[in-house]
Design a protein around this motif. Structure first.
Motif, PDB file in Angstrom:
ATOM      1  N   ILE A   1       0.852  -1.192   0.000  1.00 22.55           N
ATOM      2  CA  ILE A   1       0.000   0.000   0.000  1.00 22.55           C
ATOM      3  C   ILE A   1       0.883   1.236   0.000  1.00 22.55           C
ATOM      4  O   ILE A   1       1.673   1.448   0.933  1.00 22.55           O
ATOM      5  CB  ILE A   1      -0.919   0.029   1.233  1.00 22.55           C
ATOM      6  CG1 ILE A   1      -1.783  -1.238   1.287  1.00 22.55           C
ATOM      7  CG2 ILE A   1      -1.801   1.275   1.224  1.00 22.55           C
ATOM      8  CD1 ILE A   1      -2.540  -1.396   2.589  1.00 22.55           C
ATOM      9  N   LEU A   2       0.787   2.041  -1.042  1.00 21.67           N
ATOM     10  CA  LEU A   2       1.560   3.273  -1.127  1.00 21.67           C
ATOM     11  C   LEU A   2       0.808   4.385  -0.415  1.00 21.67           C
ATOM     12  O   LEU A   2      -0.327   4.712  -0.768  1.00 21.67           O
ATOM     13  CB  LEU A   2       1.799   3.638  -2.596  1.00 21.67           C
ATOM     14  CG  LEU A   2       2.780   4.790  -2.854  1.00 21.67           C
ATOM     15  CD1 LEU A   2       4.174   4.453  -2.325  1.00 21.67           C
ATOM     16  CD2 LEU A   2       2.843   5.094  -4.352  1.00 21.67           C
ATOM     17  N   HIS A   3       1.452   4.958   0.601  1.00 19.90           N
ATOM     18  CA  HIS A   3       0.805   5.976   1.433  1.00 19.90           C
ATOM     19  C   HIS A   3       1.432   7.339   1.194  1.00 19.90           C
ATOM     20  O   HIS A   3       2.651   7.475   1.108  1.00 19.90           O
ATOM     21  CB  HIS A   3       0.953   5.610   2.914  1.00 19.90           C
ATOM     22  CG  HIS A   3       0.576   6.729   3.837  1.00 19.90           C
ATOM     23  ND1 HIS A   3      -0.729   7.019   4.173  1.00 19.90           N
ATOM     24  CD2 HIS A   3       1.341   7.662   4.477  1.00 19.90           C
ATOM     25  CE1 HIS A   3      -0.759   8.067   4.983  1.00 19.90           C
ATOM     26  NE2 HIS A   3       0.481   8.480   5.176  1.00 19.90           N
ATOM     27  N   TYR A   4       0.568   8.364   1.114  1.00 17.67           N
ATOM     28  CA  TYR A   4       1.047   9.746   1.077  1.00 17.67           C
ATOM     29  C   TYR A   4       0.017  10.641   1.765  1.00 17.67           C
ATOM     30  O   TYR A   4      -1.054  10.919   1.214  1.00 17.67           O
ATOM     31  CB  TYR A   4       1.291  10.226  -0.356  1.00 17.67           C
ATOM     32  CG  TYR A   4       1.982  11.566  -0.414  1.00 17.67           C
ATOM     33  CD1 TYR A   4       3.354  11.662  -0.190  1.00 17.67           C
ATOM     34  CD2 TYR A   4       1.277  12.731  -0.662  1.00 17.67           C
ATOM     35  CE1 TYR A   4       3.997  12.880  -0.226  1.00 17.67           C
ATOM     36  CE2 TYR A   4       1.896  13.958  -0.707  1.00 17.67           C
ATOM     37  CZ  TYR A   4       3.266  14.032  -0.486  1.00 17.67           C
ATOM     38  OH  TYR A   4       3.888  15.256  -0.509  1.00 17.67           O
ATOM     39  N   GLN A   5       0.302  11.009   2.982  1.00 16.10           N
ATOM     40  CA  GLN A   5      -0.426  12.011   3.764  1.00 16.10           C
ATOM     41  C   GLN A   5      -1.796  11.581   4.284  1.00 16.10           C
ATOM     42  O   GLN A   5      -2.126  11.846   5.431  1.00 16.10           O
ATOM     43  CB  GLN A   5      -0.585  13.317   2.963  1.00 16.10           C
ATOM     44  CG  GLN A   5       0.721  13.978   2.564  1.00 16.10           C
ATOM     45  CD  GLN A   5       0.645  15.485   2.569  1.00 16.10           C
ATOM     46  OE1 GLN A   5       1.000  16.102   3.557  1.00 16.10           O
ATOM     47  NE2 GLN A   5       0.167  16.068   1.478  1.00 16.10           N
ATOM     48  N   VAL A   6      -2.613  10.939   3.458  1.00 20.74           N
ATOM     49  CA  VAL A   6      -4.010  10.725   3.828  1.00 20.74           C
ATOM     50  C   VAL A   6      -4.119   9.471   4.704  1.00 20.74           C
ATOM     51  O   VAL A   6      -4.340   8.362   4.221  1.00 20.74           O
ATOM     52  CB  VAL A   6      -4.895  10.598   2.573  1.00 20.74           C
ATOM     53  CG1 VAL A   6      -6.370  10.612   2.964  1.00 20.74           C
ATOM     54  CG2 VAL A   6      -4.599  11.705   1.576  1.00 20.74           C
TER      55      VAL A   6
ATOM     56  N   VAL B   1       4.094   1.631   2.407  1.00 19.01           N
ATOM     57  CA  VAL B   1       5.240   2.456   2.035  1.00 19.01           C
ATOM     58  C   VAL B   1       4.845   3.920   2.179  1.00 19.01           C
ATOM     59  O   VAL B   1       3.995   4.421   1.436  1.00 19.01           O
ATOM     60  CB  VAL B   1       5.696   2.176   0.592  1.00 19.01           C
ATOM     61  CG1 VAL B   1       6.870   3.089   0.225  1.00 19.01           C
ATOM     62  CG2 VAL B   1       6.085   0.708   0.426  1.00 19.01           C
ATOM     63  N   ASP B   2       5.434   4.590   3.152  1.00 20.49           N
ATOM     64  CA  ASP B   2       5.192   6.026   3.305  1.00 20.49           C
ATOM     65  C   ASP B   2       6.113   6.765   2.349  1.00 20.49           C
ATOM     66  O   ASP B   2       7.342   6.701   2.473  1.00 20.49           O
ATOM     67  CB  ASP B   2       5.449   6.473   4.736  1.00 20.49           C
ATOM     68  CG  ASP B   2       5.384   7.983   4.874  1.00 20.49           C
ATOM     69  OD1 ASP B   2       4.404   8.569   4.361  1.00 20.49           O
ATOM     70  OD2 ASP B   2       6.324   8.587   5.439  1.00 20.49           O
TER      71      ASP B   2
ATOM     72  N   GLY C   1       3.921  14.080   8.592  1.00 21.09           N
ATOM     73  CA  GLY C   1       4.261  13.201   9.709  1.00 21.09           C
ATOM     74  C   GLY C   1       3.405  11.962   9.829  1.00 21.09           C
ATOM     75  O   GLY C   1       3.529  11.205  10.802  1.00 21.09           O
ATOM     76  N   SER C   2       2.552  11.702   8.848  1.00 13.04           N
ATOM     77  CA  SER C   2       1.656  10.554   8.958  1.00 13.04           C
ATOM     78  C   SER C   2       2.404   9.231   8.868  1.00 13.04           C
ATOM     79  O   SER C   2       1.942   8.210   9.395  1.00 13.04           O
ATOM     80  CB  SER C   2       0.562  10.623   7.885  1.00 13.04           C
ATOM     81  OG  SER C   2       1.117  10.728   6.588  1.00 13.04           O
TER      82      SER C   2
ATOM     83  N   LYS D   1       3.681   4.146  11.579  1.00 14.05           N
ATOM     84  CA  LYS D   1       4.678   3.239  12.149  1.00 14.05           C
ATOM     85  C   LYS D   1       4.377   2.973  13.623  1.00 14.05           C
ATOM     86  O   LYS D   1       4.477   1.838  14.106  1.00 14.05           O
ATOM     87  CB  LYS D   1       6.074   3.833  11.989  1.00 14.05           C
ATOM     88  CG  LYS D   1       7.195   2.812  12.062  1.00 14.05           C
ATOM     89  CD  LYS D   1       8.505   3.418  11.652  1.00 14.05           C
ATOM     90  CE  LYS D   1       9.576   2.350  11.570  1.00 14.05           C
ATOM     91  NZ  LYS D   1       9.396   1.436  10.442  1.00 14.05           N
ATOM     92  N   LYS D   2       3.985   4.001  14.339  1.00 12.51           N
ATOM     93  CA  LYS D   2       3.622   3.839  15.749  1.00 12.51           C
ATOM     94  C   LYS D   2       2.332   3.041  15.900  1.00 12.51           C
ATOM     95  O   LYS D   2       2.209   2.179  16.773  1.00 12.51           O
ATOM     96  CB  LYS D   2       3.467   5.220  16.395  1.00 12.51           C
ATOM     97  CG  LYS D   2       3.146   5.182  17.882  1.00 12.51           C
ATOM     98  CD  LYS D   2       3.065   6.588  18.451  1.00 12.51           C
ATOM     99  CE  LYS D   2       2.733   6.559  19.940  1.00 12.51           C
ATOM    100  NZ  LYS D   2       2.639   7.943  20.506  1.00 12.51           N
TER     101      LYS D   2
END
Length: 313
Positions: free
Chosen positions: A16-21, A46-47, A53-54, A59-60
Motif C-alpha cells: 500500500i503506497l501511502h502519502y499524507q491521507v 510504504v510512506d 508526519g503521517s 509506524k507507531k
C-alpha cells in the motif's frame, strides 16, 4: 490453503503506497485484515515521505501488528518507485507468492479474494491480474482499460513539442493548458496504426468488452495490480523511470514483450474511492492540472523509450 507452495513464505502480500491521507490508509489496512482469506498474509505500507508526519504515526500505530510493516522513504519516489520499495520487501524479505499493489484509497470487499486469485492463476497462468473495480458513486467499472500507447514516431513528435512548450512557457502555463491538453489527448488516444504486438496481441477492443467476462492481454487499471509468481520471477516491480502516470501502459507493453499474460477477472473485486492522495497534494485546480500535464509528458517520453526497446528486441 492447499495450494500454498513450500518455497513461498507468505501466500499474499499487499503493498500500500501511502502519502499524507492517513484515514484512507487505515481503512484499507482494516478492510484487508477483516476480509483476507488466509493466515499467511502480510501488509507492507510504504510512506512516500509524507510531509505531515503521517508516516511516523502509521509506524507507531502498527508497531505491534506482526503482519503489518511500515517502510518510510526519505524522499517522495513517485508511484512506480514507491511501490517498488514495498514490492522488493514483499519479494525478497517475505518471499510472497502473490504481490498486490493496492492504492491506499481502495477497500477489499470480498471474503474469498486469495482463493479466487489462486483459481484464476491455475486456469489462466496470468502474470498480472486486474480486478473488477467498484466505486462508491456507482461509476462504471474502469477495468480493463484501453491500450493507450501510440507508435514511437508519433510519441516522438508529441513529446518534442510538449517538452518545448512546457519548459519554455512554464510560468505562463495557464495560457497553454488548452493546447497542452489537446496534445496529451493525442498521446492518450490510440493511433489506428499502433500495435507493437501485431502478430501476438489478442487485446479485444474496449467497445466489444463485457465487464462480466474474463479478458486476456488487456491493459489494467493501476489502482490494484496483482502479480503472480510468473511475474515476480522475471521482474523487480514497475518500470522505475516514471514519477506518476502511464505505469499501466508501460507495464502492459513490457509484460506482452516478455511473452507473459495479463488478465482481467470480474470475479476479483475491490472498491476504489479515487484520487485521495493526489487531492491531498493539490487542493488548487490549477496546480493539480499542471502536475498532471508535467508528469504525463515525462511519462510519455518513458513510454516512447519502452516502445523503442520493444520494437528493437
Amino acid at each position: 490453503m492447499n495450494t500454498r507452495e513450500a518455497r513461498f513464505g507468505t501466500d499474499i502480500c499487499f503493498v500500500i503506497l501511502h502519502y499524507q491521507v492517513m484515514e484512507e490508509t487505515e481503512a484499507c489496512v482494516r478492510s484487508i485484515r477483516e476480509k483476507v482469506d488466509t493466515e499467511h498474509y502480510a501488509i507492507v505500507i510504504v510512506d512516500n515521505a509524507s510531509p505531515n508526519g503521517s508516516g511516523d504515526r502509521l509506524k507507531k500505530l502498527y508497531r505491534r501488528r506482526k503482519r503489518v510493516t511500515v517502510l518510510q522513504s526519505e524522499k517522495n519516489l513517485g508511484f512506480a518507485r514507491g511501490n517498488n520499495l514495498g514490492y522488493d520487501y514483499a519479494k525478497n524479505e517475505l518471499n510472497a507468492r502473490f504481490i498486490v499493489m493496492l492504492n491506499n484509497d481502495t477497500l477489499m470487499i470480498q471474503d474469498d479474494f486469495l482463493s479466487v486469485i489462486e483459481r484464476e492463476y491455475q486456469k489462466y497462468d496470468f502474470a498480472v491480474l486486474g480486478p473488477r473495480i467498484e466505486t462508491n458513486d456507482d461509476s462504471p467499472n474502469c477495468n480493463p482499460g484501453p491500450s493507450t500507447f501510440s507508435s514511437t514516431e508519433w510519441l516522438d513528435r508529441v513529446c518534442r513539442l510538449n517538452r518545448k512548450h512546457l519548459w519554455r512557457h512554464y510560468f505562463r502555463v495557464e495560457k497553454l493548458l488548452p493546447a497542452l491538453k489537446r496534445k496529451l489527448m493525442q498521446v492518450i488516444k490510440p493511433a489506428p496504426e499502433a500495435d507493437p504486438f501485431e502478430a501476438s496481441s489478442t487485446q479485444t477492443p474496449v467497445k466489444e468488452m463485457s465487464e462480466d467476462a474474463h479478458r486476456e492481454n488487456v491493459q489494467l487499471h493501476g489502482c490494484c495490480l496483482i502479480f503472480s509468481p510468473l511475474f515476480t520471477e522475471r521482474f523487480d516491480g514497475l518500470d522505475p523511470r516514471t514519477f506518476m502516470f502511464m505505469e499501466e501502459e508501460i507495464l502492459f507493453v513490457q509484460v506482452r514483450r516478455s511473452g507473459l499474460k495479463t488478465l482481467y477477472s470480474p470475479d476479483v473485486e475491490i472498491l476504489h474511492l479515487e484520487d485521495a492522495a493526489t487531492d491531498a497534494i493539490y487542493d488548487k485546480p490549477r496546480d493539480k492540472r499542471i502536475f498532471y500535464l508535467r508528469n504525463q509528458l515525462r511519462s510519455a517520453q518513458v513510454l516512447r523509450q519502452v516502445l523503442r526497446e520493444t520494437n528493437s528486441a
